[in-house]
Design an enzyme around this catalytic site. Structure first.
Site, PDB file in Angstrom:
ATOM      1  N   CYS A  15      -9.634  15.545  23.247  1.00 45.27           N
ATOM      2  CA  CYS A  15      -9.380  14.434  22.326  1.00 45.27           C
ATOM      3  C   CYS A  15     -10.738  13.931  21.844  1.00 45.27           C
ATOM      4  CB  CYS A  15      -8.531  13.334  22.970  1.00 45.27           C
ATOM      5  SG  CYS A  15      -9.341  12.369  24.265  1.00 45.27           S
ATOM      6  N   ASN A  18     -12.311  11.453  25.438  1.00 45.86           N
ATOM      7  CA  ASN A  18     -12.038  11.941  26.788  1.00 45.86           C
ATOM      8  C   ASN A  18     -11.851  10.798  27.794  1.00 45.86           C
ATOM      9  OD1 ASN A  18     -13.607  13.998  29.331  1.00 45.86           O
ATOM     10  ND2 ASN A  18     -11.502  14.103  28.656  1.00 45.86           N
ATOM     11  N   CYS A  20      -8.632   8.700  27.265  1.00 45.79           N
ATOM     12  CA  CYS A  20      -7.208   8.333  27.196  1.00 45.79           C
ATOM     13  C   CYS A  20      -6.317   9.573  27.190  1.00 45.79           C
ATOM     14  CB  CYS A  20      -6.908   7.487  25.956  1.00 45.79           C
ATOM     15  SG  CYS A  20      -7.673   5.853  25.924  1.00 45.79           S
ATOM     16  N   ARG A  21      -6.242  10.248  26.042  1.00 50.33           N
ATOM     17  CA  ARG A  21      -5.295  11.344  25.883  1.00 50.33           C
ATOM     18  C   ARG A  21      -5.649  12.585  26.696  1.00 50.33           C
ATOM     19  NH1 ARG A  21      -5.503  11.783  19.526  1.00 50.33           N
ATOM     20  NH2 ARG A  21      -7.654  11.250  20.046  1.00 50.33           N
ATOM     21  N   SER A  22      -6.864  13.085  26.564  1.00 49.77           N
ATOM     22  CA  SER A  22      -7.170  14.361  27.221  1.00 49.77           C
ATOM     23  C   SER A  22      -7.221  14.289  28.745  1.00 49.77           C
ATOM     24  CB  SER A  22      -8.432  15.018  26.642  1.00 49.77           C
ATOM     25  OG  SER A  22      -9.548  14.180  26.731  1.00 49.77           O
ATOM     26  N   ASP A 135      -3.722   8.422  19.178  1.00 47.91           N
ATOM     27  CA  ASP A 135      -4.730   7.819  20.044  1.00 47.91           C
ATOM     28  C   ASP A 135      -4.274   6.404  20.412  1.00 47.91           C
ATOM     29  OD1 ASP A 135      -6.978   6.855  21.337  1.00 47.91           O
ATOM     30  OD2 ASP A 135      -8.375   7.573  19.811  1.00 47.91           O
TER      31      ASP A 135
END
Length: 165
Positions: A15, A18, A20-22, A135
């Protein structure tokens, strides 16, 4: 050769920052792969450098934990050229990160070295196929819940695609 032709031995989830999402995707993907009996290296990174060395966002940690995922020990890092050599598949959380990854890959001088394949994280997902994982960084609690739902769905879709390939 199609991406899903064979199960990769290593997957990198990417993302922007690095945090939140990934990292959430890393842990969810790792757990789902293990449950499916797949042995693979799973890691995460960001295309940006703002959060190198930082733990995942507190909100991401809290929501992940509520779903049985512990991301507290993960540490933010930035994508490197080595990642294109060390991973079979790199999955981007959104179209912009996919474009950024493609630009990095295009600038790597390839001397008979196989480079990672790139794809959108939701590419195989019949529910979210082709959609960005939004995001949640500037969002509310619902945004983090949506991210977990989408990541669980898309991770499972990749795993199912490898089982049927």
């Amino acid at each position: 050769m199609p991406i899903k032709a064979s199960t990769p031995s290593s997957v990198l989830l990417v993302c922007l920052g690095n945090i939140c999402r990934s990292p959430t995707a890393e842990e969810i993907f790792r757990q789902q792969a293990a449950i499916a009996g797949l042995s693979m290296k799973v890691d995460s990174a960001g295309t940006g450098d703002w959060h190198i060395g930082h733990a995942p966002d507190e909100r991401a940690q809290r929501h992940a934990k509520a779903h049985g995922y512990n991301i507290s020990k993960l540490v933010g890092r930035q994508v490197s050229v080595d990642d294109f050599h060390n991973f079979d598949l790199i999955l981007a959380m959104d179209a912009q990160n996919l474009a950024d990854l493609q630009a990095i890959k295009d600038n790597i001088s390839n001397t008979d070295t196989k480079l990672a394949k790139l794809a959108l994280f939701s590419e195989e997902d019949p529910t979210y196929g082709g959609d960005d994982v939004p995001d949640p960084y500037t969002g509310d609690s619902d945004a983090f819940e949506e991210v977990i739902e989408r990541i669980e769905s898309s991770a499972q879709a990749w795993i199912e695609s490898w089982k049927t390939a």
